[in-house]
Write a protein that holds these residues in place. Structure first.
Motif, PDB file in Angstrom:
ATOM      1  N   PHE A 131       0.855  -1.183   0.000  1.00  0.00           N
ATOM      2  CA  PHE A 131       0.000   0.000   0.000  1.00  0.00           C
ATOM      3  C   PHE A 131       0.893   1.236   0.000  1.00  0.00           C
ATOM      4  O   PHE A 131       1.944   1.255   0.650  1.00  0.00           O
ATOM      5  CB  PHE A 131      -0.890  -0.054   1.242  1.00  0.00           C
ATOM      6  N   LEU A 172      -3.112   0.557  -3.846  1.00  0.00           N
ATOM      7  CA  LEU A 172      -2.427  -0.704  -3.637  1.00  0.00           C
ATOM      8  C   LEU A 172      -1.250  -0.824  -4.603  1.00  0.00           C
ATOM      9  O   LEU A 172      -1.296  -0.319  -5.728  1.00  0.00           O
ATOM     10  CB  LEU A 172      -3.391  -1.868  -3.848  1.00  0.00           C
ATOM     11  N   THR A 173      -0.224  -1.516  -4.154  1.00  0.00           N
ATOM     12  CA  THR A 173       0.947  -1.697  -4.999  1.00  0.00           C
ATOM     13  C   THR A 173       0.590  -2.415  -6.302  1.00  0.00           C
ATOM     14  O   THR A 173       1.085  -2.058  -7.374  1.00  0.00           O
ATOM     15  CB  THR A 173       2.016  -2.513  -4.248  1.00  0.00           C
TER      16      THR A 173
END
Length: 438
Positions: free
Chosen positions: A46, A114-115
């Motif tokens: 995140f 989010l990644t």
């Protein structure tokens, strides 16, 4: 239940202190030269991104008050080939969160994503920043919302006090008027005004960025160019410094209410003043620490004149004020004003005690780590540090600066800063025993 609460609170304290201890800031520079401060935290996939543009609503063009506020509110109301609903659906599908806000001194963009969906989230945010639609239907809808807020403020004693005080203090400076504008100024704004307002404030020469979370320096450097290149190189000139022009006295604004509201203050200190930490501690003792504060004890606990009173330093970019606020029944507000002045004068004359100083320092140093309770707050703090011109190693040294303030420092600043004879009170209500003095 009590044991559960205590366990949870202790765990929160431990987590906050751990986050505080782990804050290691890196400066990142993109290929184009955009700078950002980064705290890497890879335990959760995140990222929190905080973007600030210095100048904010104070950069409204002459005769266009409220344009930058309205423009900011419309950035999520359609961009690229998406209307507001499509944009919201795309954002939610990515589990991303964007927010846009503005105040007197800065325009703020907050992003959480989010990644795994970082590229898509950044592409969507870039669209909002660079390609807003400002469709007329959205303009009309958000205008109506802003005008409803303006109308509500005209009936709110606190808003009336704040706007009256600002108008009296700041004269012709942008600080003197509400960032929302007036019914008339908002109604007259056009789509062209909004595009102009965007270019006045959202420019690369006034940009500050903080990021915290699951992202590397190289990835952040790429992200910065991908997201922000395409903005204007420069925006509108910054406002001039302003010295508040209030004279000591009282301004009464008649308003039908059983309880009067008073906003009071005089000149303060800028955040880069060498005495700011001493003033910060002084204010904690005088009016900034709730029931432990002198004003609360004297005005509420000793005399029962109010449910609440407080004071606060307001170091804006182009003016520094020291303000306070109290409310009381119409037949008791005059006494509340008088006791406030007495406490102000007594603190200036006699200073504070060693015990008060020690308790204030313990409170301030203990509370500081609690601010670092997640990626979002950390990114936000880093942007604030940059805008204030603080060094990158400020966080681990901040509490040392608080503890280094001596009793002599605080009492010297109290004698210089607290000027009871300069206080101006704006009182909104039907106060008995108070009349406007100028």
């Amino acid at each position: 239940m009590i044991r559960s609460f205590i366990t949870t609170f202790v765990a929160f304290l431990m987590t906050a202190h751990t986050a505080f201890a782990a804050v290691e800031i890196q400066e990142v520079t993109s290929k184009s030269g955009i700078k950002a401060w980064l705290v890497e935290e890879h335990s959760i996939p995140f990222v929190a991104l905080e973007i600030r543009f210095k100048g904010g609503a104070s950069l409204d063009a002459e005769g266009k008050r409220g344009a930058i506020n309205l423009m900011t509110a419309l950035l999520e109301e359609g961009s690229g080939d998406m209307d507001a609903q499509a944009f919201a659906q795309a954002r939610d599908a990515l589990a991303a969160d964007f927010s846009f806000d503005v105040n007197d001194d800065s325009l703020q963009i907050s992003a959480r994503f989010l990644t795994d969906t970082q590229d898509e989230a950044i592409a969507l945010l870039r669209q909002a920043i660079l390609k807003p639609l400002f469709e007329q239907s959205a303009i009309d809808r958000v205008k109506s919302q802003v005008q409803s807020i303006i109308a509500s403020d005209l009936k709110d004693p606190n808003s009336i006090a704040s706007e009256t005080f600002a108008r009296l203090a700041y004269g012709q400076h942008p600080y003197a008027s509400n960032i929302n504008g007036t019914q008339q100024s908002v109604a007259a704004l056009t789509q062209a005004d909004l595009f102009e307002a965007k270019d006045r404030t959202m420019a690369l020469d006034r940009l500050y960025v903080g990021a915290s979370g699951d992202i590397t320096p190289d990835a952040l450097a790429f992200l910065l160019d991908d997201l922000l290149l395409g903005l204007p190189e420069s925006g509108a000139p910054m406002p001039a410094q302003v010295t508040q022009s209030l004279q000591a006295g009282v301004t009464v604004v008649p308003f039908e209410t059983p309880q009067s509201v008073a906003l009071f203050g005089h000149n303060g200190l800028s955040q880069d003043d060498p005495d700011f930490f001493a003033a910060f501690i002084l204010n904690t003792i005088l009016g900034g620490s709730g029931f432990e504060a002198r004003l609360m004890k004297e005005v509420r606990e000793e005399r029962g004149l109010t449910y609440g009173i407080g004071s606060y330093l307001v170091p804006k970019d182009y003016a520094a004020m020291y303000l306070g606020q109290v409310s009381s029944a119409n037949d008791r507000i005059a006494e509340a004003v008088e006791v406030t002045k007495q406490v102000w004068a007594d603190t200036a004359r006699n200073g504070v005690s060693e015990d008060e100083l020690s308790r204030a320092q313990t409170y301030l140093t203990g509370a500081y780590p609690l601010r670092f309770d997640g990626n979002g707050p950390i990114a936000n703090i880093m942007v604030g540090m940059q805008m204030q011109g603080l060094p990158i190693d400020y966080i681990p040294t901040r509490n040392d600066k608080v503890e280094a303030v001596t009793l002599e420092d605080v009492n010297r600043v109290a004698a210089e800063l607290l000027r009871a004879d300069d206080l101006h009170f704006v009182v909104v209500g039907q106060p008995m025993g108070l009349q406007s003095t100028n």
